[in-house]
Design a protein around this motif. Structure first.
Motif, PDB file in Angstrom:
ATOM      1  N   VAL A 523     -23.133   1.266  -2.113  1.00 10.31           N
ATOM      2  CA  VAL A 523     -22.323   0.057  -1.953  1.00 10.31           C
ATOM      3  C   VAL A 523     -21.057   0.370  -1.164  1.00 10.31           C
ATOM      4  O   VAL A 523     -20.638  -0.404  -0.288  1.00 10.31           O
ATOM      5  CB  VAL A 523     -21.976  -0.539  -3.334  1.00 10.31           C
ATOM      6  CG1 VAL A 523     -20.980  -1.680  -3.194  1.00 10.31           C
ATOM      7  CG2 VAL A 523     -23.241  -1.039  -4.031  1.00 10.31           C
ATOM      8  N   SER A 524     -20.440   1.513  -1.454  1.00 15.68           N
ATOM      9  CA  SER A 524     -19.217   1.900  -0.741  1.00 15.68           C
ATOM     10  C   SER A 524     -19.498   2.136   0.745  1.00 15.68           C
ATOM     11  O   SER A 524     -18.743   1.676   1.613  1.00 15.68           O
ATOM     12  CB  SER A 524     -18.629   3.153  -1.391  1.00 15.68           C
ATOM     13  OG  SER A 524     -17.476   3.573  -0.696  1.00 15.68           O
ATOM     14  N   PHE A 525     -20.602   2.839   1.045  1.00 17.34           N
ATOM     15  CA  PHE A 525     -20.946   3.088   2.449  1.00 17.34           C
ATOM     16  C   PHE A 525     -21.266   1.785   3.184  1.00 17.34           C
ATOM     17  O   PHE A 525     -20.871   1.598   4.343  1.00 17.34           O
ATOM     18  CB  PHE A 525     -22.143   4.037   2.532  1.00 17.34           C
ATOM     19  CG  PHE A 525     -21.799   5.476   2.233  1.00 17.34           C
ATOM     20  CD1 PHE A 525     -20.691   6.077   2.808  1.00 17.34           C
ATOM     21  CD2 PHE A 525     -22.590   6.225   1.372  1.00 17.34           C
ATOM     22  CE1 PHE A 525     -20.374   7.396   2.530  1.00 17.34           C
ATOM     23  CE2 PHE A 525     -22.279   7.543   1.089  1.00 17.34           C
ATOM     24  CZ  PHE A 525     -21.166   8.135   1.661  1.00 17.34           C
ATOM     25  N   HIS A 526     -21.960   0.868   2.529  1.00 14.48           N
ATOM     26  CA  HIS A 526     -22.301  -0.412   3.163  1.00 14.48           C
ATOM     27  C   HIS A 526     -21.047  -1.231   3.437  1.00 14.48           C
ATOM     28  O   HIS A 526     -20.938  -1.894   4.480  1.00 14.48           O
ATOM     29  CB  HIS A 526     -23.268  -1.180   2.271  1.00 14.48           C
ATOM     30  CG  HIS A 526     -23.631  -2.528   2.823  1.00 14.48           C
ATOM     31  ND1 HIS A 526     -24.290  -2.710   4.029  1.00 14.48           N
ATOM     32  CD2 HIS A 526     -23.403  -3.786   2.337  1.00 14.48           C
ATOM     33  CE1 HIS A 526     -24.464  -4.001   4.253  1.00 14.48           C
ATOM     34  NE2 HIS A 526     -23.936  -4.679   3.249  1.00 14.48           N
ATOM     35  N   ALA A 527     -20.087  -1.199   2.519  1.00 12.81           N
ATOM     36  CA  ALA A 527     -18.838  -1.930   2.731  1.00 12.81           C
ATOM     37  C   ALA A 527     -18.062  -1.365   3.914  1.00 12.81           C
ATOM     38  O   ALA A 527     -17.363  -2.093   4.627  1.00 12.81           O
ATOM     39  CB  ALA A 527     -17.979  -1.892   1.467  1.00 12.81           C
ATOM     40  N   ASP A 528     -18.181  -0.031   4.150  1.00 11.89           N
ATOM     41  CA  ASP A 528     -17.494   0.605   5.279  1.00 11.89           C
ATOM     42  C   ASP A 528     -18.270   0.483   6.579  1.00 11.89           C
ATOM     43  O   ASP A 528     -17.806   0.957   7.621  1.00 11.89           O
ATOM     44  CB  ASP A 528     -17.246   2.084   4.963  1.00 11.89           C
ATOM     45  CG  ASP A 528     -16.279   2.264   3.801  1.00 11.89           C
ATOM     46  OD1 ASP A 528     -15.510   1.318   3.537  1.00 11.89           O
ATOM     47  OD2 ASP A 528     -16.328   3.318   3.140  1.00 11.89           O
ATOM     48  N   ASP A 531     -24.347   2.048   7.350  1.00 16.65           N
ATOM     49  CA  ASP A 531     -25.603   1.679   6.711  1.00 16.65           C
ATOM     50  C   ASP A 531     -26.578   2.839   6.630  1.00 16.65           C
ATOM     51  O   ASP A 531     -27.468   2.852   5.769  1.00 16.65           O
ATOM     52  CB  ASP A 531     -26.251   0.512   7.466  1.00 16.65           C
ATOM     53  CG  ASP A 531     -25.465  -0.776   7.306  1.00 16.65           C
ATOM     54  OD1 ASP A 531     -24.785  -0.911   6.264  1.00 16.65           O
ATOM     55  OD2 ASP A 531     -25.534  -1.648   8.190  1.00 16.65           O
ATOM     56  N   VAL A 532     -26.462   3.831   7.506  1.00 16.22           N
ATOM     57  CA  VAL A 532     -27.374   4.976   7.465  1.00 16.22           C
ATOM     58  C   VAL A 532     -27.184   5.759   6.166  1.00 16.22           C
ATOM     59  O   VAL A 532     -28.143   6.079   5.446  1.00 16.22           O
ATOM     60  CB  VAL A 532     -27.147   5.875   8.693  1.00 16.22           C
ATOM     61  CG1 VAL A 532     -28.011   7.141   8.593  1.00 16.22           C
ATOM     62  CG2 VAL A 532     -27.449   5.121   9.980  1.00 16.22           C
ATOM     63  N   LYS A 533     -25.932   6.089   5.851  1.00 17.06           N
ATOM     64  CA  LYS A 533     -25.661   6.804   4.604  1.00 17.06           C
ATOM     65  C   LYS A 533     -25.967   5.921   3.392  1.00 17.06           C
ATOM     66  O   LYS A 533     -26.401   6.422   2.348  1.00 17.06           O
ATOM     67  CB  LYS A 533     -24.205   7.269   4.571  1.00 17.06           C
ATOM     68  CG  LYS A 533     -23.895   8.385   5.555  1.00 17.06           C
ATOM     69  CD  LYS A 533     -22.470   8.894   5.358  1.00 17.06           C
ATOM     70  CE  LYS A 533     -22.189  10.070   6.295  1.00 17.06           C
ATOM     71  NZ  LYS A 533     -20.815  10.609   6.110  1.00 17.06           N
ATOM     72  N   ALA A 534     -25.718   4.615   3.544  1.00 20.66           N
ATOM     73  CA  ALA A 534     -26.020   3.707   2.439  1.00 20.66           C
ATOM     74  C   ALA A 534     -27.509   3.722   2.109  1.00 20.66           C
ATOM     75  O   ALA A 534     -27.912   3.789   0.936  1.00 20.66           O
ATOM     76  CB  ALA A 534     -25.564   2.288   2.785  1.00 20.66           C
ATOM     77  N   LEU A 535     -28.374   3.696   3.147  1.00 15.28           N
ATOM     78  CA  LEU A 535     -29.819   3.748   2.926  1.00 15.28           C
ATOM     79  C   LEU A 535     -30.232   5.075   2.309  1.00 15.28           C
ATOM     80  O   LEU A 535     -31.144   5.131   1.466  1.00 15.28           O
ATOM     81  CB  LEU A 535     -30.560   3.510   4.237  1.00 15.28           C
ATOM     82  CG  LEU A 535     -30.589   2.072   4.752  1.00 15.28           C
ATOM     83  CD1 LEU A 535     -31.240   2.011   6.126  1.00 15.28           C
ATOM     84  CD2 LEU A 535     -31.336   1.172   3.763  1.00 15.28           C
TER      85      LEU A 535
END
Length: 589
Positions: A523-528, A531-535
């Protein structure tokens, strides 16, 4: 010649004057006759003739029509004495621009000559009196005699039927309230009532599903004259409205404070002989001087607490024990419940303790009846909402604890209140309170010896007990007009916070906790915007918990944004994984 010509001219002038005088007199007579033949309509200070042949200019007609359409204009009339009613009706039709059609039997003479500043309805009522009736039929106004009107109104061929679907009021109540406005010849029928009791888990059976009973809203069918059906429809619109709700929050506060203080001497052995073998030493003390001595007043937990001071000399040991025990218990119950106006609302959170209440034994069988003691927090109430922001309520809050004794008899301690009160919307009031103090002072001693100064303390013991109990019941009510007034979003957020706190309390090495940590990072990576790290974090979370719904949703959202074609494949995989985890009898092919 001149004289003759002049004489002839004078004769011609006299004849012309005579003719014109006769013509003017005839016109004046005709005008006077016309005035006497018809009534006069008065508009302000000007008098104008109004008869069957009255003609209203186009502009005046438009103005009159505009006045009538705006709610009816006020007019004043002067009629001749003994003016026929039919003539008066024609005057009203002309002035108010109405199509009035009287029946052939409408005959009579006016009983008055003047009407001042009256509307069309007032003028019709005055002209027709009590012997005639009229009704509006489209653009026509039909006038009948009283007998004709009654016969037409009671003609059953005029009856119509109409179906009314009810949403808030029951069909049975609607029948009771609508019947008074219907005619004696009309009828009303209602659909079958719905089941009024929702079965609990103990009463569910195969026959409680309703069968082929009506599954539509309550419905009534009315058969009556059109005007009666119209009145019933107006009344139903006022009755079948959404009821108001009441949200009740009760706070039951129970606080108990106990204090125990004990001081005594514990005699031990004397020359190998225990003191408790000396029976009846000290008159008035049932057990004599036991090994506990006068410290027996001290609570049984004294061995693990308090102050112990002892002296040992040869075969004699004396122990002085002092103990002070303080217990402070506070219990707060805070039930909330939402209920409709005049409907019973109940909430119960607690434990049902089962016990055998009776035993019946026959020759071959033994039957035992089991009852349950309900303990915990229970709130029952029925609200009656007023139109001034106040609510009258029957309310019964209860908070209790219970145990079973050795003989299987239940024992209950409860705080309960039953009352009928008046509260204001949004305010908190105290509806009950109990304050109780108990003070006990015990003293055990050997007669005479215990009263001696200095050494008397060795032959007596004291015990003090103090208990204070406070019970307060507070009530907060809110009138709920719309469901969102209960603040569901805020309550949902509170639940999410508690669930999050519970997850944070999980052990760090557990799969659920590890998956939660990966999801939080995603969630934190997606907010920043990464999206690659979020996935990557979402994949780690789903490897640990394949049915992690929040992670599946976030992964689908990110995948739709990056690659719309991949979203369908992920959705199929998601459904497949969920089915495998949730279906206990799933078998792989």
């Amino acid at each position: 010649m001149y004289q003759v010509k002049n004489s002839n001219s004078k004769v011609k002038n006299i004849v012309s004057l005579f003719v014109w005088t006769f013509i003017l007199a005839a016109i004046a007579a005709i005008a006077a006759g016309d005035v006497e033949q018809g009534p006069v309509v008065e508009q302000g200070p000007i008098l104008a003739q109004a008869n069957e042949n009255i003609e209203v200019p186009a502009n005046d007609a438009n103005e009159a029509a505009a006045e009538v359409s705006a709610g009816g204009s006020l007019q004043s009339f002067k009629f001749n004495k003994e003016q026929p009613i039919r003539d008066a009706i024609r005057v009203l039709a002309a002035k108010y621009h109405k199509n009035i059609v009287p029946s052939s039997k409408v005959e009579g003479i006016l009983a008055f000559t003047t009407l001042t500043d009256v509307t069309f309805e007032e003028a019709m009522d005055a002209v027709l009196g009590s012997n005639f009736k009229y009704e509006q039929a489209g653009n026509l106004i039909k006038v009948y005699t009283k007998e004709e009107y009654k016969k037409i109104m009671e003609d059953k061929e005029r009856m119509i039927h109409k179906v009314f679907t009810l949403y808030y009021i029951s069909a049975a109540d609607a029948v009771k309230l609508i019947s008074p406005v219907l005619s004696g010849a009309g009828s009303i029928q209602a659909s079958s009532p719905a089941e009024k009791v929702v079965p609990t888990g103990e009463s569910i059976s195969s026959g409680s599903s309703g069968g082929d009973s009506m599954a539509l809203n309550d419905t009534i069918v009315i058969l009556d004259y059109p005007e009666k059906v119209a009145k019933a429809e107006i009344l139903l619109k006022e009755l079948d409205v959404r009821p108001t709700q009441v949200l009740v929050e009760a706070t039951i506060l129970t606080a108990t404070l106990t204090e125990e203080t004990a001081l005594g001497v514990d005699w031990n052995t004397l020359n190998g002989v225990t003191i408790d073998t000396i029976a009846n030493v000290g008159a008035g003390i049932a057990d004599g001087l036991s090994t506990g001595g006068f410290a027996s007043a001290v609570a049984t937990t004294v061995s693990s607490g308090g102050l112990n001071v002892g002296i040992t000399n040869d075969h004699v040991a004396v122990m002085i024990r002092a103990l002070e025990s303080i217990t402070d218990v506070t219990v707060i119950a805070n039930p909330k419940i939402l209920a409709l106006n005049k409907q019973l609302g109940q909430v119960y959170i607690g434990k049902k303790i089962g016990y055998v209440s009776s035993t019946t034994q026959n020759q071959n069988t033994t039957t035992q009846e089991v009852k349950y003691l309900e303990t915990g927090t229970k709130l029952s109430f029925r609200p009656y909402i007023g139109n001034d922001g106040y609510i009258r309520m029957d309310i019964n809050p209860k908070d209790s604890i219970g145990t079973l004794k050795a003989n299987n008899i239940p024992d209950e301690s409860s705080t309960e209140l039953a009352t009928n009160i008046m509260v204001k919307d949004g305010q908190t009031i105290v509806i009950g309170g109990l304050f109780r103090n108990v003070v006990e002072a015990d003293r055990d001693q050997v007669p005479l010896l215990g009263d001696l100064p200095f050494i008397g303390s060795a032959f007596r013991g004291t015990s003090d007990y103090s208990a204070r109990q406070e019970v307060i019941v507070m009530l907060t009510t809110r009138i709920i007009n719309e469901p969102q007034d209960t603040e569901p979003d805020a309550r949902t957020a509170d639940i999410a916070r508690k669930r999050y706190g519970a997850r944070m309390a999980l052990q760090g090495i557990g799969r659920a906790k590890l998956a939660e940590d990966h999801y939080i990072k995603a969630v934190s990576f997606h907010a920043d915007g990464n999206d690659v790290k979020a996935l990557c974090e979402l994949n780690n979370a789903l490897n640990l918990r394949p049915t992690y719904l929040e992670a599946l949703r976030l992964k689908e959202k990110i995948t739709r944004e990056i690659s719309p074609d991949e979203a369908g494949r992920i959705e199929r995989i998601m459904l497949s994984v969920v089915e495998q985890q949730d279906a206990p009898k799933w078998r792989r092919n």
